[in-house]
Scaffold this active site. Structure first.
Site, PDB file in Angstrom:
ATOM      1  N   GLY A  37      -2.533 -13.302  -2.346  1.00  0.00           N
ATOM      2  CA  GLY A  37      -1.449 -12.724  -3.130  1.00  0.00           C
ATOM      3  C   GLY A  37      -0.101 -12.774  -2.437  1.00  0.00           C
ATOM      4  CG  ASN A  45      -5.368  -8.305   2.092  1.00  0.00           C
ATOM      5  OD1 ASN A  45      -6.070  -9.282   1.854  1.00  0.00           O
ATOM      6  ND2 ASN A  45      -4.425  -7.909   1.251  1.00  0.00           N
ATOM      7  CG  ASN A 101      -9.834  -9.655  -0.353  1.00  0.00           C
ATOM      8  OD1 ASN A 101      -8.667  -9.615  -0.685  1.00  0.00           O
ATOM      9  ND2 ASN A 101     -10.799  -9.391  -1.210  1.00  0.00           N
ATOM     10  NE  ARG A 184       0.834  -7.632  -1.991  1.00  0.00           N
ATOM     11  CZ  ARG A 184      -0.401  -7.741  -1.549  1.00  0.00           C
ATOM     12  NH1 ARG A 184      -1.013  -6.704  -1.018  1.00  0.00           N
ATOM     13  NH2 ARG A 184      -1.052  -8.890  -1.616  1.00  0.00           N
ATOM     14  CG  HIS A 260      -9.762  -9.553  -6.031  1.00  0.00           C
ATOM     15  ND1 HIS A 260     -10.893 -10.340  -6.121  1.00  0.00           N
ATOM     16  CD2 HIS A 260      -8.857 -10.291  -5.335  1.00  0.00           C
ATOM     17  CE1 HIS A 260     -10.685 -11.494  -5.513  1.00  0.00           C
ATOM     18  NE2 HIS A 260      -9.456 -11.496  -5.028  1.00  0.00           N
ATOM     19  CD1 TRP A 261      -7.402  -7.022  -2.984  1.00  0.00           C
ATOM     20  CD2 TRP A 261      -5.923  -5.437  -3.511  1.00  0.00           C
ATOM     21  NE1 TRP A 261      -6.189  -7.641  -3.186  1.00  0.00           N
ATOM     22  CE2 TRP A 261      -5.265  -6.691  -3.516  1.00  0.00           C
ATOM     23  CE3 TRP A 261      -5.201  -4.288  -3.817  1.00  0.00           C
ATOM     24  CZ2 TRP A 261      -3.910  -6.823  -3.805  1.00  0.00           C
ATOM     25  CZ3 TRP A 261      -3.855  -4.414  -4.110  1.00  0.00           C
ATOM     26  CH2 TRP A 261      -3.208  -5.664  -4.087  1.00  0.00           C
TER      27      TRP A 261
END
Length: 281
Positions: A37, A45, A101, A184, A260-261
């Site tokens: 990302g 992360n 990941n 972010r 997803h995380w």
């Protein structure tokens, strides 16, 4: 004192790259690889995992080429497996456990097939496998989550980052805060060359121009732990079912109320799973 980003940050020069990484702990080497990302780094992360894992292992959370504080990378040079091997060589690490990941999971899987002597344990969270037929995945191209991710690369505004975080996690109210989305966005916009290289490389397969060869999966000999969110809208948990069926010494943990995380949404459980798995296999 709690571990902070500045004190954990290091830089190493490898054969081809300058790599930023975050280091803590001692003992068996454990390398953490982030996803693809915009604004993703080893710290963003894994900031909720490094300190806990460092109580048991020597942890290295790496910004891969094209991300974070590491060198920029055009798609023709985007081989994170080679970068990971160079990282080990530069630090004098013979072999390490790899925890990846998404994109980092694919890198770790490829490394296990191409450089089996450099890896002791394989842990993945939501890794894509490649262009294989799927039962549950979208049939018209990228998943819903990947489409939002690509749009955030084209425009890394706080609003697009909110949309990205919301699709990455199950608990939107907890994680898609204005503060996190703004941070972010600022992290992504701080390295515009990373954003431009990613978008320019999409027609050539960025961020994964090379995939693991599925026929090599049964040859992975290291203990493998697959962790996947049941509610992952970026990479379906079907992917980890495929890996489970093809990697001989593997086990799968599917987490409900998890996107997803997994390492961000369920850090305590993730840390316990990884610690127990690496320590006891």
């Amino acid at each position: 004192m709690p571990l902070d980003q500045q004190s954990a940050a290091r830089t190493v020069r490898t054969a081809d790259w300058e790599l930023r990484y975050y280091e803590a702990g001692s003992g068996h080497p454990l390398v953490l690889l982030h996803g693809s990302g915009p604004g993703a780094t080893g710290w963003s992360n894994f900031s909720g995992n490094i300190e806990a894992l460092a109580e048991h292992f020597h942890v290295y959370a790496v910004d891969m080429p094209g991300w974070g504080g590491s060198s920029a990378a055009t798609v023709d040079r985007l081989d994170h497996v080679e970068a990971a091997v160079q990282f080990l060589d530069a630090l004098g690490i013979e072999k390490a456990a790899f925890v990846g990941n998404s994109m980092g999971g694919q890198t770790s899987i490829r490394l296990a097939t191409e450089h089996p002597g450099r890896i002791t344990h394989l842990v993945t969270m939501g890794p894509p496998v490649g262009r294989i037929p799927t039962l549950f995945g979208a049939g018209d191209g990228p998943s819903e989550g990947l489409k939002v991710l690509i749009e955030a690369y084209r425009d890394a505004s706080p609003e697009n980052m909110r949309r990205l975080v919301e699709i990455m996690v199950y608990d939107k109210a907890r994680f898609a805060t204005p503060e996190l989305c703004r941070a972010r966005s600022e992290a992504a916009l701080a390295r515009p060359e990373h954003l431009a290289n990613y978008v320019a490389g999409l027609p050539q397969g960025a961020p994964l121009p090379r995939w693991v060869k599925p026929e090599l999966l049964p040859h992975i000999a290291v203990p493998t732990l697959l962790i996947h969110g049941r509610d992952d809208r970026v990479v379906s948990y079907e992917t980890s079912l495929f890996l489970l069926a093809n990697i001989p010494d593997s086990r799968l943990v599917v987490l409900n109320r998890c996107g997803h995380w997994a390492m961000i949404e369920h850090p305590d459980e993730f840390n316990r799973l990884v610690t127990g798995f690496v320590a006891n296999n």
